[in-house]
Design an enzyme around this catalytic site. Sequence first.
Site, mmCIF file in Angstrom:
data_model
loop_
_atom_site.group_PDB
_atom_site.id
_atom_site.type_symbol
_atom_site.label_atom_id
_atom_site.label_comp_id
_atom_site.label_asym_id
_atom_site.label_seq_id
_atom_site.Cartn_x
_atom_site.Cartn_y
_atom_site.Cartn_z
ATOM 1 N N THR A 19 -52.552 7.218 2.637
ATOM 2 C CA THR A 19 -53.882 7.797 2.379
ATOM 3 C C THR A 19 -54.565 8.196 3.685
ATOM 4 O OG1 THR A 19 -56.136 7.171 1.781
ATOM 5 C CG2 THR A 19 -54.654 5.366 2.185
ATOM 6 N N HIS A 29 -56.857 0.225 1.631
ATOM 7 C CA HIS A 29 -56.491 1.034 2.798
ATOM 8 C C HIS A 29 -55.728 0.189 3.823
ATOM 9 C CE1 HIS A 29 -59.886 3.533 1.182
ATOM 10 N NE2 HIS A 29 -58.976 4.455 1.403
HETATM 11 N N1 LIG Z 1 -55.000 9.436 -6.727
HETATM 12 C C1 LIG Z 1 -55.455 9.655 -5.515
HETATM 13 O O1 LIG Z 1 -56.518 10.249 -5.318
HETATM 14 C C2 LIG Z 1 -54.651 9.216 -4.312
HETATM 15 C C3 LIG Z 1 -55.120 9.547 -3.038
HETATM 16 C C4 LIG Z 1 -54.412 9.136 -1.909
HETATM 17 C C5 LIG Z 1 -53.236 8.425 -2.067
HETATM 18 N N2 LIG Z 1 -52.790 8.121 -3.314
HETATM 19 C C6 LIG Z 1 -51.551 7.332 -3.409
HETATM 20 O O2 LIG Z 1 -50.636 7.930 -4.308
HETATM 21 C C7 LIG Z 1 -49.925 6.916 -5.018
HETATM 22 C C8 LIG Z 1 -50.041 7.174 -6.510
HETATM 23 O O3 LIG Z 1 -51.412 7.190 -6.887
HETATM 24 P P1 LIG Z 1 -51.832 7.508 -8.381
HETATM 25 O O4 LIG Z 1 -53.187 8.094 -8.328
HETATM 26 O O5 LIG Z 1 -50.752 8.235 -9.048
HETATM 27 O O6 LIG Z 1 -51.966 6.011 -8.970
HETATM 28 P P2 LIG Z 1 -51.628 5.480 -10.433
HETATM 29 O O7 LIG Z 1 -52.218 4.130 -10.518
HETATM 30 O O8 LIG Z 1 -51.973 6.481 -11.467
HETATM 31 O O9 LIG Z 1 -50.025 5.365 -10.398
HETATM 32 C C9 LIG Z 1 -49.351 4.317 -9.731
HETATM 33 C C10 LIG Z 1 -48.153 3.957 -10.582
HETATM 34 O O10 LIG Z 1 -47.417 2.945 -9.903
HETATM 35 C C11 LIG Z 1 -47.064 1.938 -10.838
HETATM 36 N N3 LIG Z 1 -46.901 0.666 -10.097
HETATM 37 C C12 LIG Z 1 -47.833 -0.008 -9.385
HETATM 38 N N4 LIG Z 1 -47.295 -1.115 -8.860
HETATM 39 C C13 LIG Z 1 -45.990 -1.124 -9.229
HETATM 40 C C14 LIG Z 1 -44.916 -2.027 -9.011
HETATM 41 N N5 LIG Z 1 -45.073 -3.152 -8.300
HETATM 42 N N6 LIG Z 1 -43.704 -1.733 -9.531
HETATM 43 C C15 LIG Z 1 -43.522 -0.604 -10.259
HETATM 44 N N7 LIG Z 1 -44.505 0.280 -10.522
HETATM 45 C C16 LIG Z 1 -45.735 0.009 -10.012
HETATM 46 C C17 LIG Z 1 -48.201 1.912 -11.851
HETATM 47 O O11 LIG Z 1 -47.799 1.358 -13.097
HETATM 48 C C18 LIG Z 1 -48.560 3.394 -11.957
HETATM 49 O O12 LIG Z 1 -47.846 4.020 -12.978
HETATM 50 C C19 LIG Z 1 -50.522 5.568 -4.605
HETATM 51 O O13 LIG Z 1 -49.699 4.934 -3.671
HETATM 52 C C20 LIG Z 1 -51.841 5.947 -3.991
HETATM 53 O O14 LIG Z 1 -52.224 5.036 -3.000
HETATM 54 C C21 LIG Z 1 -53.465 8.500 -4.447
#
Ligand SMILES: NC(=O)c1ccc[n+]([C@@H]2O[C@H](COP(=O)([O-])OP(=O)(O)OC[C@H]3O[C@@H](n4cnc5c(N)ncnc54)[C@H](O)[C@@H]3O)[C@@H](O)[C@H]2O)c1
Length: 388
Positions: free
Chosen positions: A136, A188
Amino acid sequence: MKILVLGGDGFCGWPTALHLKNAGHDVTIVDNLDRREGKSQTKSLTNIASPAARTRQSAIGYLIADVTRKYEMNHILDEHSPDVVVHFAEQRSAPWSMLSSSSMLHTVQNNVMGTIAVLDAIRIKSPNTHLIHLGTMGVYGYNTTDDPIPEGYVESTIGGTHDPDTKITKGGTRLNIVYPPDPGSIYHMTKVMDHQMFQFYTKNWNLRITDLHQGIVWGTQTEDTKEHPELINRFDYDGEFGTVLNRFLVQAVTGGPLTVYGTGGQTRAFIHIQDTVHCVKAAVDSGDFELNRRPRIFNQVTETHNIKTLAEMISNRTGVKVDYQDNPRREKAENDLNVSTTLAEVGNFTPIRLMDNLGLLSEVQDVVRANIDNFDPMVVKSNASWHK
Ligand SMILES: NC(=O)c1ccc[n+]([C@@H]2O[C@H](COP(=O)([O-])OP(=O)(O)OC[C@H]3O[C@@H](n4cnc5c(N)ncnc54)[C@H](O)[C@@H]3O)[C@@H](O)[C@H]2O)c1
């Protein structure tokens, strides 16, 4: 290529898995379904299809597994020998990570243990696999700088004499270092810790790793998720998981007000979900880079916006009022943000800029209207506080 998408059931992971599949890759999702039924579950505003229905529509396989479990990860890496692993599988909400002692510890345990288990499975079972991790922009902190934040690395000088007028430093020792992290939440902080592990695993075992520091994602559908109702993406709007611009758009449809923390003088980096997908594909396609015992780093952002300006723009379009509330976060009241980013160039695509694509705001609002029966006004307010 054979690609595993960890966390592929989530908001960013699902459209990415679809896009990579439609680009001709052999894609398998690995997810523990935590957002549907686990510790960090919240109800998506859209009616997302079950994993079985998603598989039926897309021919993408689902492995229901937890990436923090070392033996499971070793087995999966051994079995699949993927060319690429895209790692989205983390607890991803900053406010949720600050809710309580148990959410803090869960975030650290899930994210840090997950990343080390994935890294180590690659080291032992599939050392030529390219790991692409979603980090991020928040790892850098939100400080105003004269020069753009670089993509990961920065030239610095220890010692010597610095002339602030000419900005010239004489003498001292030149070092190329990782841009100093300054995380603003437990979430973070885990991304900073992930990155430290990437530095060590590349230094010691020369693994192929790309860390993508992503901005706040807005939007909901992509070209691929629009293809069939069962391919629809999830959409979070609650106080903890709804990201700022998407939350404003829901508040605008449901009568508001648009809730802004503090003065709204904070500037943040943004990217549309379609560009998230394009950027990850660009990282996959450019994976044949020269290894140099350091992770490759990109800033996965399109543009920066001031929160107050965004809220006022949506308020002017919709007539819904803006409500300035006490800021539950410990952060600078105002900041500028200047970021280097090259992924669109690497992937050769034209990024989606908000002000040139205002129709996409209406598209999100149409999705909200179509799913309004699922809207729960009780979950819109955030319960997290950085001050407790
Ligand atoms: N959405 C945003 O605005 C954003 C911004 C910056 C970074 N990110 C990063 O992108 C990635 C995805 O974000 P997102 O918005 O799709 O989140 P989200 O919560 O929609 O998706 C995350 C997925 O990971 C799965 N998960 C979590 N822990 C797990 C584990 N231990 N084993 C297996 N599966 C697991 C969850 O079930 C979920 O389906 C994250 O790492 C997040 O930090 C997202």
